[in-house]
Motif scaffolding. Structure first.
Motif, PDB file in Angstrom:
ATOM      1  N   ALA A  92      36.052 119.225  51.191  1.00 60.29           N
ATOM      2  CA  ALA A  92      34.927 118.578  51.880  1.00 60.29           C
ATOM      3  C   ALA A  92      34.295 117.487  51.019  1.00 60.29           C
ATOM      4  O   ALA A  92      33.257 116.933  51.379  1.00 60.29           O
ATOM      5  CB  ALA A  92      33.882 119.619  52.264  1.00 60.29           C
TER       6      ALA A  92
ATOM      7  N   ILE B  24      28.125 120.800  54.724  1.00 63.66           N
ATOM      8  CA  ILE B  24      29.551 120.799  55.067  1.00 63.66           C
ATOM      9  C   ILE B  24      29.757 121.153  56.538  1.00 63.66           C
ATOM     10  O   ILE B  24      30.588 120.548  57.230  1.00 63.66           O
ATOM     11  CB  ILE B  24      30.315 121.781  54.154  1.00 63.66           C
TER      12      ILE B  24
ATOM     13  N   SER C  84      34.876 123.971  60.727  1.00 66.84           N
ATOM     14  CA  SER C  84      34.759 122.698  60.004  1.00 66.84           C
ATOM     15  C   SER C  84      36.070 122.295  59.343  1.00 66.84           C
ATOM     16  O   SER C  84      36.219 121.158  58.884  1.00 66.84           O
ATOM     17  CB  SER C  84      33.653 122.797  58.955  1.00 66.84           C
ATOM     18  N   PHE C  85      37.016 123.237  59.291  1.00 65.93           N
ATOM     19  CA  PHE C  85      38.334 122.947  58.717  1.00 65.93           C
ATOM     20  C   PHE C  85      39.447 123.173  59.738  1.00 65.93           C
ATOM     21  O   PHE C  85      40.596 123.482  59.393  1.00 65.93           O
ATOM     22  CB  PHE C  85      38.563 123.806  57.467  1.00 65.93           C
TER      23      PHE C  85
ATOM     24  N   TYR D 233      39.318 118.816  56.150  1.00 62.13           N
ATOM     25  CA  TYR D 233      37.895 118.864  56.516  1.00 62.13           C
ATOM     26  C   TYR D 233      37.616 117.909  57.666  1.00 62.13           C
ATOM     27  O   TYR D 233      38.050 116.743  57.650  1.00 62.13           O
ATOM     28  CB  TYR D 233      37.042 118.507  55.309  1.00 62.13           C
TER      29      TYR D 233
END
Length: 522
Positions: free
Chosen positions: A28, A48, A79-80, A110
């Motif tokens: 990130a 993040i 988020s990933f 990311y």
């Protein structure tokens, strides 16, 4: 757990978090070491996952954080790019440890500008529901909590069927000491009839500053110190040692505060040698023997309705010429004298010794010989934080529960010697304040005269508002006690209902909202 143990536990959690996420922090665009820095790692994590920084504060609120942790685990994975139903299930089922698998074995990227809008109606509903639960839990735990009155111990001031709002902030909100617990329920899960919490771990006691102190005559909600029952309204099958904040909620009038000398003489409370003058709203009740001539019919309808005698009255005829009334105010006793057929009204004053009176019968064993009863009691000292009392075999029964149970010391008696934490003690200094809680219905209240002192760490809050009052004996709309709706619990003079004002404001809100939306659409 002690503060030191909690500090170590907190550091261990930070290490676990860091080991499971440091590669994700790197992907990130952050430094791997940021995943290990306490508190700061939470702030960075919120950045993040594109969530507001103030979420970090909620992560450190007991009970609320239990709701947020799963959300943060799922949001981290999404988020990933790990946003399938399977990923969500594994995140929650493994208590976040699935992130370890992703961190070390998956080549993920990311997603910096990830959309936070739910892609399905179900997802949107779940998100809204979780937000509502978090807000409700925050209010319920730290600001205002609803309660209902189940017994008649404060009859006249608070009635059976009153629904209260209890303020946590007046005396200072207490953080939950039992952090692993279901939100917005007390000690038992509804319907399932099982405990709503885990006994371990236990947080140290902490209370936020309040804006007032408990005063003589305040009505207070607290955890019943003597509660060792699974359910106080059912017969005990065995002893249950509950955490302090999960003991049964009680509501009584605080008649003695720290440092007071308290005694009860013929049913009247005296503080520091002076009679305690109750507020106008308080209506103490006592038992009375009413002599009747046996010829003139007694108008029971008058007694029940006109005198406002309720469930706790306990009418029964013990003899042909005597009527026993368990709960009647001084004013109604005077009125009773003028009822046709009544020849005498005599207040019942119980003389000692009486079984169960504090501290004579603690844990079922007599400890002090005296002639105390619920109507003639004391004097006793109400312990104050930092104050010292002499200890000997005569005074110990008053304070042994404080020393051993409420303040966590080891206590034993060998011959005439008293040992505290394996050292001979001739005095003891109190670590917190204590209070003396009593009901206004003097002969129908399980209160301090039987269970003793209430520690400060058992205080829950102050009743401030009656929003509903329900009379189970009424019919139709008569079940609602309309005159009690939206009345304050404390204050000078007689209670006044603010229900009409509430209705006016509610109508004004909806009318204003209608015209605002109409104007906006045009």
């Amino acid at each position: 757990m002690t503060l030191f143990q909690w500090f170590i536990f907190f550091l261990v959690i930070q290490i676990i978090h860091g080991l499971g996420t440091w590669k994700l922090y790197e992907k990130a665009g952050r430094k791997s070491m940021e995943a290990f820095i306490p508190v700061y790692n939470s702030i960075i994590l919120m950045k993040i996952i594109n969530r507001p920084t103030w979420w970090t504060v909620l992560l450190f609120f007991p009970v609320i954080n239990l709701i947020l942790f799963p959300v943060v685990w799922v949001e981290t994975l999404r988020s990933f790019g790990k946003n399938t139903s399977t990923d969500t299930f594994l995140a929650i089922a493994t208590f976040g440890l699935y992130i370890y698998y992703v961190n070390y074995t998956q080549n993920v990227s990311y997603i910096e500008n990830r959309s936070l809008i739910a892609t399905t109606k179900t997802g949107d509903t779940v998100s809204s529901l979780l937000f509502a639960i978090v807000v409700a839990t925050l209010v319920h735990t730290y600001l205002i909590q609803p309660f209902t009155i189940p017994s008649s111990s404060l009859e006249k001031s608070l009635l059976i069927g009153d629904f209260l709002f209890v303020s946590k902030i007046n005396y200072g909100a207490r953080t939950p000491m039992t952090p692993v617990a279901a939100p917005m329920v007390h000690d038992t899960l509804p319907l399932l009839n099982i405990k709503s919490y885990l006994k371990w771990p236990q947080l140290p006691y902490f209370r936020f500053p309040g804006f007032e102190k408990i005063k003589n005559n305040d009505i207070v909600v607290f955890n019943w110190p003597a509660d060792t029952l699974f359910n106080m309204y059912k017969p005990a099958d065995k002893r249950y040692d509950k955490p302090r904040d999960k003991k049964t909620n009680y509501v009584k009038r605080c008649v003695g505060i720290p440092g007071d000398s308290l005694s009860v003489k013929n049913g009247i409370v005296f503080i520091n040698g002076k009679e305690l003058i109750l507020p106008e709203r308080a209506k103490p009740q006592y038992s009375y023997n009413v002599a009747i001539d046996g010829k003139t019919p007694i108008d029971f309808e008058f007694l029940l309705n006109d005198m406002k005698v309720t469930d706790g009255a306990g009418f029964k005829t013990e003899a042909r010429d005597t009527l026993f009334i368990q709960a009647m105010t001084f004013e109604n006793a005077e009125r009773m004298k003028n009822v046709p057929g009544v020849t005498a009204v005599t207040r019942v004053v119980r003389k000692g010794p009486e079984d169960g009176i504090f501290p004579d019968f603690q844990d079922g064993k007599p400890s002090v010989t005296n002639n105390w009863s619920c109507d003639n009691f004391g004097p006793i000292y109400i312990p104050q934080q930092g104050k010292k009392v002499a200890l000997n075999k005569k005074t110990l029964p008053f304070y042994n529960k404080i020393i051993s149970e409420y303040e966590g010391n080891s206590l034993k008696v060998v011959g005439n010697d008293i040992y505290i934490n394996d050292k001979i003690a001739t005095s003891y200094t109190f670590q917190q304040n204590y209070y003396w809680m009593m009901g206004d219905n003097r002969h129908n209240s399980l209160d301090a005269r039987y269970f003793g002192y209430t520690p400060e760490d058992h205080i829950v809050g102050k009743p401030i508002f009656i929003w509903m009052s329900w009379d189970t004996h009424g019919k139709g709309f008569g079940k609602i006690r309309w005159e009690r709706l939206f009345t304050t619990v404390s204050g000078e003079g007689q209670p006044q209902s603010y229900f009409k004002i509430f209705l006016i404001l509610l109508i004004a809100y909806f009318v204003g909202d209608y015209f605002w939306k109409k104007r906006k659409s045009n």
